[in-house]
Design an enzyme around this catalytic site. Structure first.
Site, PDB file in Angstrom:
ATOM      1  N   TYR A 173       6.059   9.716  17.207  1.00 13.19           N
ATOM      2  CA  TYR A 173       6.314   9.199  15.851  1.00 13.19           C
ATOM      3  C   TYR A 173       7.667   9.699  15.373  1.00 13.19           C
ATOM      4  O   TYR A 173       8.469   8.938  14.810  1.00 13.19           O
ATOM      5  CB  TYR A 173       5.203   9.667  14.917  1.00 13.19           C
ATOM      6  CG  TYR A 173       5.447   9.395  13.456  1.00 13.19           C
ATOM      7  CD1 TYR A 173       5.342   8.102  12.937  1.00 13.19           C
ATOM      8  CD2 TYR A 173       5.770  10.436  12.576  1.00 13.19           C
ATOM      9  CE1 TYR A 173       5.558   7.850  11.593  1.00 13.19           C
ATOM     10  CE2 TYR A 173       5.991  10.189  11.228  1.00 13.19           C
ATOM     11  CZ  TYR A 173       5.878   8.903  10.741  1.00 13.19           C
ATOM     12  OH  TYR A 173       6.097   8.652   9.409  1.00 13.19           O
TER      13      TYR A 173
ATOM     14  N   VAL B 197       6.710  -6.971  10.930  1.00 12.28           N
ATOM     15  CA  VAL B 197       8.153  -6.728  11.065  1.00 12.28           C
ATOM     16  C   VAL B 197       8.559  -6.391  12.485  1.00 12.28           C
ATOM     17  O   VAL B 197       9.743  -6.454  12.834  1.00 12.28           O
ATOM     18  CB  VAL B 197       8.634  -5.618  10.097  1.00 12.28           C
ATOM     19  CG1 VAL B 197       8.400  -6.009   8.652  1.00 12.28           C
ATOM     20  CG2 VAL B 197       7.978  -4.280  10.436  1.00 12.28           C
TER      21      VAL B 197
ATOM     22  N   ILE C 143       2.683  12.989   2.109  1.00  9.75           N
ATOM     23  CA  ILE C 143       2.464  12.283   0.856  1.00  9.75           C
ATOM     24  C   ILE C 143       1.009  11.832   0.786  1.00  9.75           C
ATOM     25  O   ILE C 143       0.458  11.348   1.789  1.00  9.75           O
ATOM     26  CB  ILE C 143       3.387  11.049   0.730  1.00  9.75           C
ATOM     27  CG1 ILE C 143       4.858  11.454   0.934  1.00  9.75           C
ATOM     28  CG2 ILE C 143       3.190  10.363  -0.618  1.00  9.75           C
ATOM     29  CD1 ILE C 143       5.413  12.379  -0.124  1.00  9.75           C
TER      30      ILE C 143
ATOM     31  N   ARG D 115       0.834  -1.213   0.000  1.00 13.00           N
ATOM     32  CA  ARG D 115       0.000   0.000   0.000  1.00 13.00           C
ATOM     33  C   ARG D 115       0.861   1.252   0.000  1.00 13.00           C
ATOM     34  O   ARG D 115       2.021   1.227   0.377  1.00 13.00           O
ATOM     35  CB  ARG D 115      -0.891   0.025   1.245  1.00 13.00           C
ATOM     36  CG  ARG D 115      -1.847  -1.135   1.368  1.00 13.00           C
ATOM     37  CD  ARG D 115      -2.473  -1.208   2.749  1.00 13.00           C
ATOM     38  NE  ARG D 115      -3.075   0.052   3.150  1.00 13.00           N
ATOM     39  CZ  ARG D 115      -3.491   0.312   4.391  1.00 13.00           C
ATOM     40  NH1 ARG D 115      -3.326  -0.576   5.351  1.00 13.00           N
ATOM     41  NH2 ARG D 115      -4.045   1.476   4.670  1.00 13.00           N
TER      42      ARG D 115
END
Length: 258
Positions: free
Chosen positions: A155, A63, A188, A20
């Site tokens: 973050y 992950v 983005i 994605r």
């Protein structure tokens, strides 16, 4: 997909979170360049199926779980004799003001964003060493350099960790001819940033972020994919330990001197 004979070209790439958004654009771009591509994904089974139909080796893997990464490495090793390119793209984010610290959400971001990059790079290092000129590209964020966006402190910490990891690995892995660089995107347009918003809400967001850039534009996933393809290529053979910021020249961040 049961044998290496399925793959026809001689270049091998792995993209984490490759079904994605930015990861999907990177996967598609590497396919166009002729790479055999493997993807690690956590959700988006329908997107993974689409990629499998294009010849991509897809492996479900969180992950942030090292045991799952180890198993994924074993599976991919059955198909890929080596890795020429590793793109550590998998990541998540939660908006969280500092005074509303949520340990569970922070730990999840840390596990996926930073630990996941470490786990994947470490476990797949033996395959990277088999390449004559391997390239690792980590997807960081302009938040990891200096962002004014509210609620992104934790973050940003995880992405700053990726940036210093990139520079350290450039020192440590250079002796194997492995280059390590990072791309730090700004805002983005992806399903993660636009979500389930209406067309009107999406356009308002675009206008907000256009006004935050020198170029008065927003980024597309393909903008990041193009940089990754360059960094993976022979054209970037003399570049390592670098972080390329692709954010249109944000005027509210500390990533530029403009």
């Amino acid at each position: 997909m049961s044998s290496q004979s399925y793959f026809k070209s001689v270049m091998y790439a792995l993209v984490t979170g490759g079904t994605r958004g930015i990861g999907r654009a990177i996967t598609e771009a590497l396919l166009k360049e002729g790479y055999n591509v493997a993807v690690l994904y956590h959700g988006s089974e329908d997107k993974a199926k689409e990629l499998r139909e294009k010849g991509v080796l897809t492996v479900r893997c969180d992950v942030g779980d090292r045991n799952q990464v180890k198993k994924a490495k074993e599976e991919i090793s059955n198909h890929f004799p080596r890795l020429d390119v590793l793109v550590n793209n998998a990541g998540i984010w939660y908006l969280m003001p500092f005074e509303q610290f949520d340990e569970e959400k922070y730990e999840r971001m840390l596990r996926v964003n930073l630990n996941g990059t470490i786990y994947v790079t470490y476990e797949f290092l033996s395959l990277l060493k088999k390449s004559s000129a391997a390239s690792i590209i980590n997807i960081a964020s302009n938040a990891g350099i200096g962002t004014a966006a509210e609620g992104t402190t934790f973050y940003a910490i995880t992405k700053a960790g990726i940036i210093i990891l990139t520079r350290r690995l450039a020192f440590e892995l250079g002796k194997y001819g492995i280059r390590v660089n990072a791309v730090a995107p700004g805002w983005i347009e992806t399903d993660m940033t636009l979500g389930n918003k209406s067309d009107e809400e999406k356009e308002k967001l675009r206008e907000i972020f256009r006004n935050k850039t020198v170029l008065h534009t927003t980024g597309k996933p393909e903008d990041i994919a193009n940089i990754v393809v360059f960094l993976a290529s022979e054209k970037a053979r003399y570049i390592t330990g670098q972080v390329i910021v692709a954010d249109g020249g944000r005027i509210d961040n500390l990533t530029h001197s403009v």
